[in-house]
Design a protein around this motif. Sequence first.
Motif, PDB file in Angstrom:
ATOM      1  N   SER A  18       0.835  -1.210   0.000  1.00 32.37           N
ATOM      2  CA  SER A  18       0.000   0.000   0.000  1.00 32.37           C
ATOM      3  C   SER A  18       0.864   1.253   0.000  1.00 32.37           C
ATOM      4  O   SER A  18       0.563   2.238  -0.688  1.00 32.37           O
ATOM      5  N   LEU A  19       1.969   1.226   0.756  1.00 28.42           N
ATOM      6  CA  LEU A  19       2.856   2.384   0.817  1.00 28.42           C
ATOM      7  C   LEU A  19       3.510   2.645  -0.539  1.00 28.42           C
ATOM      8  O   LEU A  19       3.638   3.801  -0.964  1.00 28.42           O
ATOM      9  N   THR A  20       3.911   1.574  -1.218  1.00 27.50           N
ATOM     10  CA  THR A  20       4.515   1.733  -2.547  1.00 27.50           C
ATOM     11  C   THR A  20       3.548   2.387  -3.520  1.00 27.50           C
ATOM     12  O   THR A  20       3.907   3.326  -4.246  1.00 27.50           O
ATOM     13  N   LEU A  23       2.945   6.130  -2.546  1.00 27.23           N
ATOM     14  CA  LEU A  23       4.047   7.021  -2.925  1.00 27.23           C
ATOM     15  C   LEU A  23       4.055   7.282  -4.424  1.00 27.23           C
ATOM     16  O   LEU A  23       4.357   8.393  -4.876  1.00 27.23           O
ATOM     17  N   LEU A  24       3.708   6.278  -5.204  1.00 30.99           N
ATOM     18  CA  LEU A  24       3.632   6.468  -6.649  1.00 30.99           C
ATOM     19  C   LEU A  24       2.504   7.428  -7.009  1.00 30.99           C
ATOM     20  O   LEU A  24       2.675   8.328  -7.840  1.00 30.99           O
ATOM     21  N   VAL A  30       1.686  15.167  -7.603  1.00 35.51           N
ATOM     22  CA  VAL A  30       2.439  16.404  -7.366  1.00 35.51           C
ATOM     23  C   VAL A  30       3.094  16.889  -8.651  1.00 35.51           C
ATOM     24  O   VAL A  30       3.049  18.084  -8.974  1.00 35.51           O
ATOM     25  N   PHE A  31       3.692  15.978  -9.410  1.00 35.23           N
ATOM     26  CA  PHE A  31       4.376  16.382 -10.634  1.00 35.23           C
ATOM     27  C   PHE A  31       3.403  16.969 -11.655  1.00 35.23           C
ATOM     28  O   PHE A  31       3.701  17.992 -12.288  1.00 35.23           O
ATOM     29  N   LEU A 313      -5.330   6.722  -3.314  1.00 34.04           N
ATOM     30  CA  LEU A 313      -5.238   7.887  -4.198  1.00 34.04           C
ATOM     31  C   LEU A 313      -5.760   9.140  -3.503  1.00 34.04           C
ATOM     32  O   LEU A 313      -5.144  10.216  -3.612  1.00 34.04           O
ATOM     33  N   LEU A 314      -6.871   9.027  -2.781  1.00 38.13           N
ATOM     34  CA  LEU A 314      -7.410  10.188  -2.058  1.00 38.13           C
ATOM     35  C   LEU A 314      -6.441  10.681  -0.992  1.00 38.13           C
ATOM     36  O   LEU A 314      -6.279  11.894  -0.798  1.00 38.13           O
ATOM     37  N   LEU A 315      -5.798   9.761  -0.304  1.00 37.66           N
ATOM     38  CA  LEU A 315      -4.806  10.147   0.699  1.00 37.66           C
ATOM     39  C   LEU A 315      -3.626  10.859   0.031  1.00 37.66           C
ATOM     40  O   LEU A 315      -3.129  11.867   0.552  1.00 37.66           O
ATOM     41  N   ALA A 316      -3.201  10.346  -1.123  1.00 36.34           N
ATOM     42  CA  ALA A 316      -2.100  10.980  -1.852  1.00 36.34           C
ATOM     43  C   ALA A 316      -2.491  12.389  -2.310  1.00 36.34           C
ATOM     44  O   ALA A 316      -1.674  13.321  -2.247  1.00 36.34           O
ATOM     45  N   MET A 317      -3.731  12.563  -2.750  1.00 35.21           N
ATOM     46  CA  MET A 317      -4.202  13.883  -3.184  1.00 35.21           C
ATOM     47  C   MET A 317      -4.206  14.869  -2.021  1.00 35.21           C
ATOM     48  O   MET A 317      -3.805  16.034  -2.166  1.00 35.21           O
TER      49      MET A 317
END
Length: 386
Positions: A18-20, A23-24, A30-31, A313-317
């Motif tokens: 899940s962490l991998t 992070l992706l 962000v990019f 994905l929501l957490l990454a956003m």
Amino acid sequence: MNVFRRAILYDTRKLGKSLTLFLLFLLVTVFITMSFSALNAVQSAASRLRETVGASFTLREKPLELDTDGGDYTMKFSEISPQDIQQIASNPEIRACNAQRTTSATTDGFIYPSGMLSGPVSGNTESAWNMNFTNGVLTLAEGRHVSKEDKNTALVSRELAEENDLQIGSELAFSDPPTTVKIVGIYESDHSMEFNADTIFTDLGTVGSSIEQVDFFVTDPAELEVVMARIEGDYTLQANTTEYDAISTQLAAIGRLTTVLIIAAIVVGVTVLFLILAMRIRGRTHEVGVYLAMGVPKRNILAQFLIETSALLLLAMAISCPISCLATAQIGAVLKSMIGTANVTISPWKLLAQYATEMAVIAADVVAATYPVMRLQPKEILSKMS
């Protein structure tokens, strides 16, 4: 156990995987956000520069014929009429114009900085739009510019004013032609550029009624060629876009680079995410077979996979927002140092549109990666795993 709970438990149990994936998601989000922000900044900067820097074209008298009189050759030129100037200036793309005529005048009681007895006099309808001022060679130090309503007014250099102890309101007298002008402004020149400090700028009427050239300034440099193509007459036209071209080249290069980076980020990101999701789901083939054998509907299994991925994905956003803000601030500083003006911002509506698009793409990737497994029957899955 409901679908949502199974999805959350899987994400927490398989923390490494899940962490991998998280992070992706974070890196790609962000990019892309930074790239779109930089692209918007470049486009906004280009729009502002077109308005502030602008461009112009010069209309000059066109040679008509060569007159020979007693062996002397005299070139005749077409006259620039005020009516033609007014007609061209009435175009909505034209924001200003300046008619000019340059002559020479002999001193009467004052000294030119060069020590000469005569010097150039530049007649202008509006000295503020003289090319020497618009391109930064000269700047107004005191007083005001010569305007089209003025009569017998002048703008002199700092050197000429100091040499003759002149100030705003002082008068200058010429012996040839016999004229007296009142000083309304003092200009200074950029010492890194050569300019004749003897030059005196006056209103157009002071140097005569005929016009040698007219500079027309357009609102948008992109429309310069279109405007010039519409002008017909016995005149010579010359485009002046040097200053804008120097800056627009940098903007175009940055814009192209940013666009390529965005496309590359999207293509690489979608491809890598699909491969990782396909490997992740393929590794759960036995789990899918067990669910199917237990009678769990395929739609529930697909929903679980979608929820697992969407949660990450929501957490990454959510985490990407502050990171993107800090990064875009640094990009703004870099762009400002490169092109002189930049406003890198993150539009909330565009950000939401980006996130919605990312969510849709990831959902499509999950469906595509799940399909090869989901189309198999439970017996086929379990027999392969035995």
